[in-house]
Motif scaffolding. Structure first.
Motif, PDB file in Angstrom:
ATOM      1  N   ALA A   1       0.846  -1.193   0.000  1.00 28.13           N
ATOM      2  CA  ALA A   1       0.000   0.000   0.000  1.00 28.13           C
ATOM      3  C   ALA A   1       0.884   1.247   0.000  1.00 28.13           C
ATOM      4  O   ALA A   1       2.046   1.213   0.408  1.00 28.13           O
ATOM      5  N   SER A   2       0.319   2.333  -0.479  1.00 24.98           N
ATOM      6  CA  SER A   2       1.058   3.592  -0.551  1.00 24.98           C
ATOM      7  C   SER A   2       1.075   4.240   0.833  1.00 24.98           C
ATOM      8  O   SER A   2       0.164   4.972   1.206  1.00 24.98           O
ATOM      9  N   ILE A   3       2.121   3.910   1.603  1.00 26.57           N
ATOM     10  CA  ILE A   3       2.227   4.347   2.996  1.00 26.57           C
ATOM     11  C   ILE A   3       3.606   4.943   3.234  1.00 26.57           C
ATOM     12  O   ILE A   3       4.618   4.405   2.774  1.00 26.57           O
ATOM     13  N   VAL A   4       3.634   6.038   3.961  1.00 21.47           N
ATOM     14  CA  VAL A   4       4.889   6.584   4.477  1.00 21.47           C
ATOM     15  C   VAL A   4       4.869   6.412   5.987  1.00 21.47           C
ATOM     16  O   VAL A   4       3.979   6.903   6.675  1.00 21.47           O
ATOM     17  N   LEU A   5       5.850   5.686   6.494  1.00 24.22           N
ATOM     18  CA  LEU A   5       6.005   5.484   7.931  1.00 24.22           C
ATOM     19  C   LEU A   5       6.957   6.540   8.482  1.00 24.22           C
ATOM     20  O   LEU A   5       8.036   6.758   7.926  1.00 24.22           O
ATOM     21  N   VAL A   6       6.548   7.169   9.575  1.00 18.92           N
ATOM     22  CA  VAL A   6       7.392   8.211  10.176  1.00 18.92           C
ATOM     23  C   VAL A   6       7.636   7.876  11.642  1.00 18.92           C
ATOM     24  O   VAL A   6       6.706   7.788  12.447  1.00 18.92           O
ATOM     25  N   ASP A   7       8.894   7.691  11.972  1.00 23.67           N
ATOM     26  CA  ASP A   7       9.339   7.401  13.332  1.00 23.67           C
ATOM     27  C   ASP A   7       9.492   8.728  14.070  1.00 23.67           C
ATOM     28  O   ASP A   7      10.319   9.573  13.708  1.00 23.67           O
ATOM     29  N   CYS A   8       8.701   8.923  15.118  1.00 19.06           N
ATOM     30  CA  CYS A   8       8.693  10.196  15.855  1.00 19.06           C
ATOM     31  C   CYS A   8       9.275  10.068  17.258  1.00 19.06           C
ATOM     32  O   CYS A   8       9.014  10.925  18.124  1.00 19.06           O
ATOM     33  N   ARG A   9      10.053   9.031  17.499  1.00 25.53           N
ATOM     34  CA  ARG A   9      10.572   8.841  18.853  1.00 25.53           C
ATOM     35  C   ARG A   9      11.428  10.034  19.286  1.00 25.53           C
ATOM     36  O   ARG A   9      12.204  10.584  18.510  1.00 25.53           O
ATOM     37  N   PHE A  10      11.270  10.404  20.555  1.00 24.18           N
ATOM     38  CA  PHE A  10      11.970  11.569  21.085  1.00 24.18           C
ATOM     39  C   PHE A  10      12.000  11.483  22.597  1.00 24.18           C
ATOM     40  O   PHE A  10      11.178  10.809  23.213  1.00 24.18           O
ATOM     41  N   ASP A  11      12.952  12.194  23.189  1.00 21.81           N
ATOM     42  CA  ASP A  11      13.068  12.288  24.638  1.00 21.81           C
ATOM     43  C   ASP A  11      13.438  13.729  24.961  1.00 21.81           C
ATOM     44  O   ASP A  11      14.508  14.202  24.553  1.00 21.81           O
ATOM     45  N   LEU A  12      12.570  14.426  25.668  1.00 25.25           N
ATOM     46  CA  LEU A  12      12.835  15.835  25.978  1.00 25.25           C
ATOM     47  C   LEU A  12      14.144  16.021  26.733  1.00 25.25           C
ATOM     48  O   LEU A  12      14.841  17.023  26.548  1.00 25.25           O
ATOM     49  N   ALA A  13      14.476  15.071  27.577  1.00 30.49           N
ATOM     50  CA  ALA A  13      15.698  15.189  28.379  1.00 30.49           C
ATOM     51  C   ALA A  13      16.951  14.835  27.584  1.00 30.49           C
ATOM     52  O   ALA A  13      18.056  15.272  27.936  1.00 30.49           O
ATOM     53  N   HIS A  14      16.791  14.069  26.526  1.00 29.15           N
ATOM     54  CA  HIS A  14      17.919  13.627  25.706  1.00 29.15           C
ATOM     55  C   HIS A  14      17.513  13.748  24.237  1.00 29.15           C
ATOM     56  O   HIS A  14      17.081  12.761  23.618  1.00 29.15           O
ATOM     57  N   PRO A  15      17.636  14.928  23.645  1.00 30.60           N
ATOM     58  CA  PRO A  15      17.100  15.191  22.311  1.00 30.60           C
ATOM     59  C   PRO A  15      17.624  14.309  21.185  1.00 30.60           C
ATOM     60  O   PRO A  15      16.976  14.188  20.147  1.00 30.60           O
ATOM     61  N   ASN A  16      18.778  13.686  21.369  1.00 26.57           N
ATOM     62  CA  ASN A  16      19.317  12.817  20.324  1.00 26.57           C
ATOM     63  C   ASN A  16      18.902  11.362  20.489  1.00 26.57           C
ATOM     64  O   ASN A  16      19.208  10.528  19.632  1.00 26.57           O
TER      65      ASN A  16
ATOM     66  N   ASP B   1       7.575   5.547  20.844  1.00 29.42           N
ATOM     67  CA  ASP B   1       7.656   4.537  21.893  1.00 29.42           C
ATOM     68  C   ASP B   1       7.152   5.101  23.216  1.00 29.42           C
ATOM     69  O   ASP B   1       7.542   4.648  24.290  1.00 29.42           O
ATOM     70  N   ALA B   2       6.280   6.139  23.119  1.00 31.82           N
ATOM     71  CA  ALA B   2       5.820   6.845  24.318  1.00 31.82           C
ATOM     72  C   ALA B   2       4.300   6.977  24.348  1.00 31.82           C
ATOM     73  O   ALA B   2       3.772   8.000  24.775  1.00 31.82           O
ATOM     74  N   GLY B   3       3.624   5.951  23.893  1.00 27.32           N
ATOM     75  CA  GLY B   3       2.167   5.978  23.943  1.00 27.32           C
ATOM     76  C   GLY B   3       1.515   6.875  22.908  1.00 27.32           C
ATOM     77  O   GLY B   3       0.334   7.196  23.010  1.00 27.32           O
ATOM     78  N   GLY B   4       2.282   7.299  21.915  1.00 27.52           N
ATOM     79  CA  GLY B   4       1.722   8.133  20.857  1.00 27.52           C
ATOM     80  C   GLY B   4       1.878   9.624  21.082  1.00 27.52           C
ATOM     81  O   GLY B   4       1.390  10.431  20.284  1.00 27.52           O
ATOM     82  N   VAL B   5       2.571  10.025  22.135  1.00 31.65           N
ATOM     83  CA  VAL B   5       2.693  11.446  22.485  1.00 31.65           C
ATOM     84  C   VAL B   5       3.342  12.251  21.363  1.00 31.65           C
ATOM     85  O   VAL B   5       2.857  13.331  20.996  1.00 31.65           O
ATOM     86  N   TYR B   6       4.454  11.765  20.824  1.00 34.15           N
ATOM     87  CA  TYR B   6       5.159  12.508  19.781  1.00 34.15           C
ATOM     88  C   TYR B   6       4.563  12.237  18.404  1.00 34.15           C
ATOM     89  O   TYR B   6       4.519  13.137  17.555  1.00 34.15           O
ATOM     90  N   ALA B   7       4.105  11.019  18.181  1.00 32.53           N
ATOM     91  CA  ALA B   7       3.448  10.704  16.916  1.00 32.53           C
ATOM     92  C   ALA B   7       2.195  11.556  16.713  1.00 32.53           C
ATOM     93  O   ALA B   7       1.867  11.948  15.592  1.00 32.53           O
ATOM     94  N   ALA B   8       1.498  11.854  17.809  1.00 26.98           N
ATOM     95  CA  ALA B   8       0.293  12.676  17.717  1.00 26.98           C
ATOM     96  C   ALA B   8       0.609  14.084  17.225  1.00 26.98           C
ATOM     97  O   ALA B   8      -0.232  14.729  16.588  1.00 26.98           O
ATOM     98  N   ARG B   9       1.786  14.591  17.514  1.00 30.95           N
ATOM     99  CA  ARG B   9       2.185  15.914  17.015  1.00 30.95           C
ATOM    100  C   ARG B   9       2.231  15.904  15.483  1.00 30.95           C
ATOM    101  O   ARG B   9       1.730  16.823  14.827  1.00 30.95           O
ATOM    102  N   LEU B  10       2.835  14.865  14.895  1.00 27.41           N
ATOM    103  CA  LEU B  10       2.867  14.765  13.443  1.00 27.41           C
ATOM    104  C   LEU B  10       1.457  14.587  12.895  1.00 27.41           C
ATOM    105  O   LEU B  10       1.094  15.192  11.877  1.00 27.41           O
ATOM    106  N   TRP B  11       0.650  13.750  13.553  1.00 26.67           N
ATOM    107  CA  TRP B  11      -0.752  13.562  13.140  1.00 26.67           C
ATOM    108  C   TRP B  11      -1.469  14.900  13.086  1.00 26.67           C
ATOM    109  O   TRP B  11      -2.163  15.207  12.101  1.00 26.67           O
ATOM    110  N   TRP B  12      -1.286  15.721  14.117  1.00 29.15           N
ATOM    111  CA  TRP B  12      -1.983  17.015  14.159  1.00 29.15           C
ATOM    112  C   TRP B  12      -1.442  17.955  13.080  1.00 29.15           C
ATOM    113  O   TRP B  12      -2.214  18.642  12.393  1.00 29.15           O
TER     114      TRP B  12
END
Length: 279
Positions: free
Chosen positions: A19-34, A96-107
Motif C-alpha cells: 500500500a502507498s504508505i509513508v512510515l514516520v518514526d517520531c521517537r523523542f526524549d525531551l531530556a535527551h534530544p538525540n 515509543d511513548a504511547g503516541g505522544v510525539y506521533a500525535a504531534r505529526l498527526w496534528w
C-alpha cells in the motif's frame, strides 16, 4: 481501530500489500534530544523515515514563543515532501511513548489539510510484541510535492484564548502531570502553575498499562465528564509546549468527539508574559 489509529497487524498487512504508505518514526526524549534518532538508527519499522521533534516538527524559537512553536507551513510542507508525502499517500506515525510525539505529526498533517494520517497504537512496543521485525537501514524516500494551507479552525492563539476564557467560551484542558498542573513541581519550565480556568487531565489517563489508547467508549466517557455538557468543539488542549496536547485531540477524534483545538504555545508560551495570570 478508528481512522486515526492503526494496530500493528493491520499495518503489517498493509505494508505486505504494498500500500502507498509513508512510515514516520517520531521517537523523542525531551531530556535527551538525540535519543530518538539513535533509537531509529538502532532499529525502526521497515522503510520508516525519522522526524526529530525540534528539527522537523517545530519552528524557530523566539522571545515570545513556547518551547515548540509550530513550524511554518512552507518549512513543514517541504519536509513532508522530502519524506515522500503527497496527496494519495497514507502516513502512519509512531513512537515509543504511547503516541505522544506521533500525535504531534498527526496534528500537523491535518493542520495542513492532509487527512490520511494515523498513529500506530502502542508504537514500537506493539509492533515487536506482534512478532514483526525492525530494520536498521535508513530509508531514502522519493521526494514528492507537498503543499498545504493551515486550517484556522484547529488552533487558538494566546490572545484568542484569553478572550475565550474571559467569556467562558472554551474548556481548556491541561494534559500535563497533576503535580506540574498544581505547581508542586516544574522540571522543565521556569515558572510553575497553570492557566486560571484550565482543568487537568493527564495524558496518561488516556492509555492502558501497555501504552495503547483506551477503547473509544471509555475515552468518550472521560472527556464528556470534563465537558459537563458543553460541546466537544469548545475544547482547547494545552500542555507544556503544544506537543502532548495533540495526544488529547487524537484521543478525542478516536472517541468520536472531533472539533477540539490546540493552543500551540501552551504553558511555556503563557509564562513568557509576566502580566498573564497564573494559578
Amino acid at each position: 481501530m478508528s481512522d486515526c489509529l492503526i494496530d500493528a497487524d493491520a499495518l503489517a498487512r498493509a505494508l505486505n500489500a504494498h500500500a502507498s504508505i509513508v512510515l514516520v518514526d517520531c521517537r523523542f526524549d525531551l531530556a535527551h534530544p538525540n535519543a530518538g534518532r539513535q533509537a531509529y538508527l538502532a532499529g525502526h519499522l521497515p522503510g520508516a523515515v525519522y522526524a526529530h521533534l525540534d528539527e522537523a516538527l517545530s519552528g524557530h524559537l523566539g522571545p515570545d514563543t513556547g518551547r515548540h512553536p509550530l513550524p511554518t507551513p512552507e518549512a513543514f510542507g517541504a519536509r513532508c515532501g522530502e519524506w515522500g508525502i503527497c496527496p494519495g499517500v497514507r502516513v502512519v506515525a509512531y513512537d515509543d511513548a504511547g503516541g505522544v510525539y506521533a500525535a504531534r505529526l498527526w496534528w500537523l498533517l491535518r493542520w495542513l489539510g492532509h487527512a490520511d494520517v494515523c498513529v500506530l497504537d502502542g508504537g514500537v512496543q506493539a509492533w515487536l510484541a506482534a512478532g514483526h521485525a525492525l530494520e536498521t537501514q535508513s530509508s531514502v524516500p522519493t521526494p514528492r510535492s507537498f503543499t498545504g494551507t493551515p486550517r484556522v479552525d484547529l488552533s487558538l492563539g494566546v490572545e484568542a484564548l484569553q478572550t475565550a476564557l474571559a467569556d467562558r467560551r472554551c474548556c481548556l484542558i491541561d494534559v500535563r502531570a497533576a503535580a506540574r498542573y498544581r505547581g508542586e513541581v516544574e522540571p522543565i519550565d521556569p515558572v510553575a502553575g497553570h492557566v486560571p480556568g484550565a482543568v487537568n487531565h493527564p495524558f496518561t489517563h488516556l492509555l492502558d498499562e501497555r501504552g495503547h489508547f483506551l477503547p473509544a467508549a471509555a475515552l468518550r466517557e472521560q472527556i464528556e465528564s470534563l465537558l459537563s455538557g458543553a460541546p466537544a468543539e469548545t475544547v482547547v488542549a494545552m500542555c507544556g509546549s503544544g506537543v502532548t496536547a495533540c495526544h488529547l485531540l487524537l484521543a478525542m477524534t478516536h472517541a468520536g468527539l472531533p472539533g477540539g483545538r490546540l493552543y500551540p504555545g501552551s504553558w511555556s508560551e503563557w509564562i513568557r508574559d509576566p502580566t498573564r495570570p497564573i494559578a
